[in-house]
Design an enzyme around this catalytic site. Structure first.
Site, PDB file in Angstrom:
ATOM      1  CD  GLU A 144      -4.530  -7.998   1.677  1.00  0.00           C
ATOM      2  OE1 GLU A 144      -5.424  -7.322   2.217  1.00  0.00           O
ATOM      3  OE2 GLU A 144      -3.326  -7.705   1.780  1.00  0.00           O
ATOM      4  CD  GLU A 175      -2.740  -1.333   2.455  1.00  0.00           C
ATOM      5  OE1 GLU A 175      -2.795  -0.376   3.234  1.00  0.00           O
ATOM      6  OE2 GLU A 175      -3.384  -2.397   2.635  1.00  0.00           O
TER       7      GLU A 175
HETATM    8  O1  G3I Z   1      -8.729  -6.907  19.331  1.00  0.00           O
HETATM    9  C1  G3I Z   1      -7.775  -5.899  19.720  1.00  0.00           C
HETATM   10  C2  G3I Z   1      -8.313  -5.065  20.860  1.00  0.00           C
HETATM   11  O2  G3I Z   1      -8.497  -5.897  21.998  1.00  0.00           O
HETATM   12  C3  G3I Z   1      -7.325  -3.960  21.173  1.00  0.00           C
HETATM   13  O3  G3I Z   1      -7.862  -3.120  22.168  1.00  0.00           O
HETATM   14  C4  G3I Z   1      -7.046  -3.147  19.918  1.00  0.00           C
HETATM   15  C5  G3I Z   1      -5.965  -2.111  20.237  1.00  0.00           C
HETATM   16  O4  G3I Z   1      -5.205  -1.857  19.096  1.00  0.00           O
HETATM   17  O5  G3I Z   1      -6.562  -4.005  18.869  1.00  0.00           O
HETATM   18  C6  G3I Z   1      -7.514  -5.010  18.534  1.00  0.00           C
HETATM   19  O6  G3I Z   1      -6.946  -5.839  17.523  1.00  0.00           O
HETATM   20  C7  G3I Z   1      -7.018  -5.294  16.214  1.00  0.00           C
HETATM   21  C8  G3I Z   1      -7.404  -6.461  15.302  1.00  0.00           C
HETATM   22  O7  G3I Z   1      -7.332  -6.078  13.917  1.00  0.00           O
HETATM   23  C9  G3I Z   1      -8.800  -6.940  15.661  1.00  0.00           C
HETATM   24  O8  G3I Z   1      -9.232  -7.832  14.686  1.00  0.00           O
HETATM   25  C10 G3I Z   1      -5.647  -4.768  15.837  1.00  0.00           C
HETATM   26  O9  G3I Z   1      -5.341  -3.611  16.594  1.00  0.00           O
HETATM   27  C11 G3I Z   1      -5.630  -4.415  14.366  1.00  0.00           C
HETATM   28  O10 G3I Z   1      -4.303  -4.074  13.970  1.00  0.00           O
HETATM   29  C12 G3I Z   1      -6.053  -5.614  13.543  1.00  0.00           C
HETATM   30  O11 G3I Z   1      -6.217  -5.164  12.231  1.00  0.00           O
HETATM   31  C13 G3I Z   1      -5.670  -5.960  11.198  1.00  0.00           C
HETATM   32  C14 G3I Z   1      -5.224  -4.947  10.139  1.00  0.00           C
HETATM   33  O12 G3I Z   1      -4.826  -5.614   8.946  1.00  0.00           O
HETATM   34  C15 G3I Z   1      -4.026  -4.149  10.626  1.00  0.00           C
HETATM   35  O13 G3I Z   1      -2.969  -5.039  10.841  1.00  0.00           O
HETATM   36  C16 G3I Z   1      -6.757  -6.896  10.648  1.00  0.00           C
HETATM   37  O14 G3I Z   1      -7.022  -7.942  11.590  1.00  0.00           O
HETATM   38  C17 G3I Z   1      -6.288  -7.483   9.324  1.00  0.00           C
HETATM   39  O15 G3I Z   1      -7.331  -8.258   8.736  1.00  0.00           O
HETATM   40  C18 G3I Z   1      -5.923  -6.355   8.371  1.00  0.00           C
HETATM   41  O16 G3I Z   1      -5.476  -6.898   7.171  1.00  0.00           O
HETATM   42  C19 G3I Z   1      -5.091  -5.916   6.186  1.00  0.00           C
HETATM   43  C20 G3I Z   1      -3.880  -6.432   5.452  1.00  0.00           C
HETATM   44  O17 G3I Z   1      -2.840  -6.699   6.373  1.00  0.00           O
HETATM   45  C21 G3I Z   1      -3.457  -5.432   4.382  1.00  0.00           C
HETATM   46  N1  G3I Z   1      -4.568  -5.157   3.466  1.00  0.00           N
HETATM   47  C22 G3I Z   1      -5.788  -4.689   4.139  1.00  0.00           C
HETATM   48  C23 G3I Z   1      -6.234  -5.714   5.172  1.00  0.00           C
HETATM   49  C24 G3I Z   1      -7.523  -5.272   5.830  1.00  0.00           C
HETATM   50  O18 G3I Z   1      -7.311  -4.070   6.510  1.00  0.00           O
END
Ligand code: G3I
Length: 400
Positions: free
Chosen positions: A298, A182
């Site tokens: 994805e 990205e």
């Molecule tokens: O569940 C915790 C929560 O307890 C906590 O308080 C909070 C604090 O940051 O975080 C929560 O977890 C989050 C998690 O998603 C929940 O599902 C993480 O912060 C968050 O980073 C995470 O997001 C992920 C995101 O990428 C960022 O890494 C997603 O799971 C993941 O599916 C998403 O995937 C991205 C690809 O890597 C790149 N392309 C887009 C795609 C979708 O955004």
């Protein structure tokens, strides 16, 4: 104010409210009709035989796989069984990012925690699956310590240490790496379309080329991928992004960057009507003409804008899957289709793009009980339809 005036005023107010209500109701009905127009009740997405997605994909020289979180894979035996059955490739949704809530890869500037990635690699290899790395350089999922510890003086060394350590550890065991993720955002206003990220700020525009060169040196066998989203639809925003990504790829190829593929994330919207297969195929051809392979990295299709019942919703989502893949699989340079998740139970969209009506989202191929949905049939049908095309013969030569 005279009584007559107040009466007239309340009449106007009443009429205004009624008009607004009628407009709202009309818009709601209009929206509902527009959504129903996406539905084709005659379409049943029948598939022949019981082959899994990985088997059907392999018969057309394609890799099918999915991104899964390590904690979900560990905790849910039904999910693990479905992954084994359906997927040729496993992608860690979290484990190889710099930082996520569980087992972050980079707990601090001086250490690495490979426990989650090692666990997923072990699972993949014991199941004879391919494994891919996501992602080495991204502006999201950076650890809290990054902002306070990474600066102009040490950014290059920190990037080198990360890529050399992480890619070096898994050298020879990774099918492909999303080296940079990205990096394009035309709305940031730069003439080169680059997104204004900490990496760009600290290292300049060459950070992309440098990351690929480091990854190539650390693992000469891995397919090295530039990965991005928003490349799919016939909208001015996606067109601008396609053009900027193409410009980046051309520039990287011109300077001899060791880049092998474009990753198209394909986070789609089932309610989006601006899908033009011809334009998408042209973009894929333009990328392939640079000598690059293409991976759909994805794929998922949100139903958040489909305020209709589940049966209709699933049919519209399935239709979107089939139409997108029919377009994509006409390009022999496409070597993999990977969904971002396998079951609705664990989709990132539940949290990030929930439905306004509170109904659980249904963007993926298996339902929450790991049963195959209509969208599974749609993907299987798209794979099967490509079986006898010349493209699958050409694609088989690219199959890795
Ligand atoms: O569940 C915790 C929560 O307890 C906590 O308080 C909070 C604090 O940051 O975080 C929560 O977890 C989050 C998690 O998603 C929940 O599902 C993480 O912060 C968050 O980073 C995470 O997001 C992920 C995101 O990428 C960022 O890494 C997603 O799971 C993941 O599916 C998403 O995937 C991205 C690809 O890597 C790149 N392309 C887009 C795609 C979708 O955004």
């Amino acid at each position: 104010m005279s009584k007559k005036l107040t009466r007239r005023r309340s009449l106007y107010l009443g009429l205004g409210a009624l008009t607004a209500l009628a407009t709202f109701a009309g818009n709601a009905e209009l929206k509902r009709q527009r959504i129903l127009a996406l539905d084709d009740p005659q379409r049943n997405f029948t598939v022949v035989g019981g082959g899994s997605l990985k088997e059907r994909a392999a018969s057309i020289g394609l890799i099918y796989g999915a991104a899964i979180r390590h904690d979900h894979l560990r905790q849910d035996a039904k999910l693990a069984a479905a992954v084994k059955s359906e997927c040729r490739m496993l992608v860690p949704e979290w484990a190889l990012k710099w930082s996520t809530p569980k087992n972050p890869l980079r707990p601090n500037p001086d250490s690495f925690d490979f426990s989650a990635a090692d666990e997923m690699l072990e699972f993949a290899h014991t199941q004879g699956m391919l494994f891919r790395g996501h992602t080495l350089v991204w502006h999201e999922s950076l650890p809290d310590w990054f902002a306070n510890n990474v600066n102009y003086q040490n950014a290059k060394q920190i990037l080198e240490k990360h890529i050399n350590t992480v890619v070096g550890r898994y050298a020879g065991k990774i099918h492909s790496w999303d080296v940079v993720n990205e990096a394009i955002e035309p709305r940031d206003g730069r003439s080169d379309g680059l997104r204004k990220t900490p990496w760009l700020k600290l290292l300049g525009t060459n950070y992309i080329d440098y990351a690929f060169r480091l990854a190539a040196a650390a693992d000469p066998q891995a397919i090295l991928v530039y990965n991005d989203y928003g490349l799919d639809y016939d909208t001015s925003e996606d067109e601008a992004k396609r053009n900027a990504v193409l410009k980046l790829l051309e520039s990287l190829k011109l300077q001899g960057t060791p880049i092998h593929a474009l990753g198209i994330q394909a986070h789609l919207d089932a309610a989006e009507t601006a899908f033009n297969p011809r334009k998408l195929r042209q973009f894929l051809r333009n990328v392939a003409s640079l000598g690059l392979k293409i991976m759909i990295t994805e794929l998922d299709i949100t139903d958040k804008n489909l305020s209709v019942d589940t049966t209709v919703c699933d049919r519209i989502v399935a239709r979107a899957y089939e139409e997108y893949l029919n377009a994509v699989l006409s390009e022999p340079a496409v070597i993999a289709v990977l969904t971002w998740g396998l079951s609705d139970k664990y989709t990132w969209l539940s949290e990030f793009q929930p439905r306004s009506d509170g109904v659980p989202v249904r963007p993926l191929l298996l339902d929450s009980d790991m049963n195959r949905k209509l969208s599974w049939n749609a993907v299987a049908s798209a794979f099967d339809k490509s079986l006898n095309s010349d493209f699958s013969l050409v694609r088989k030569k690219l199959f890795k």
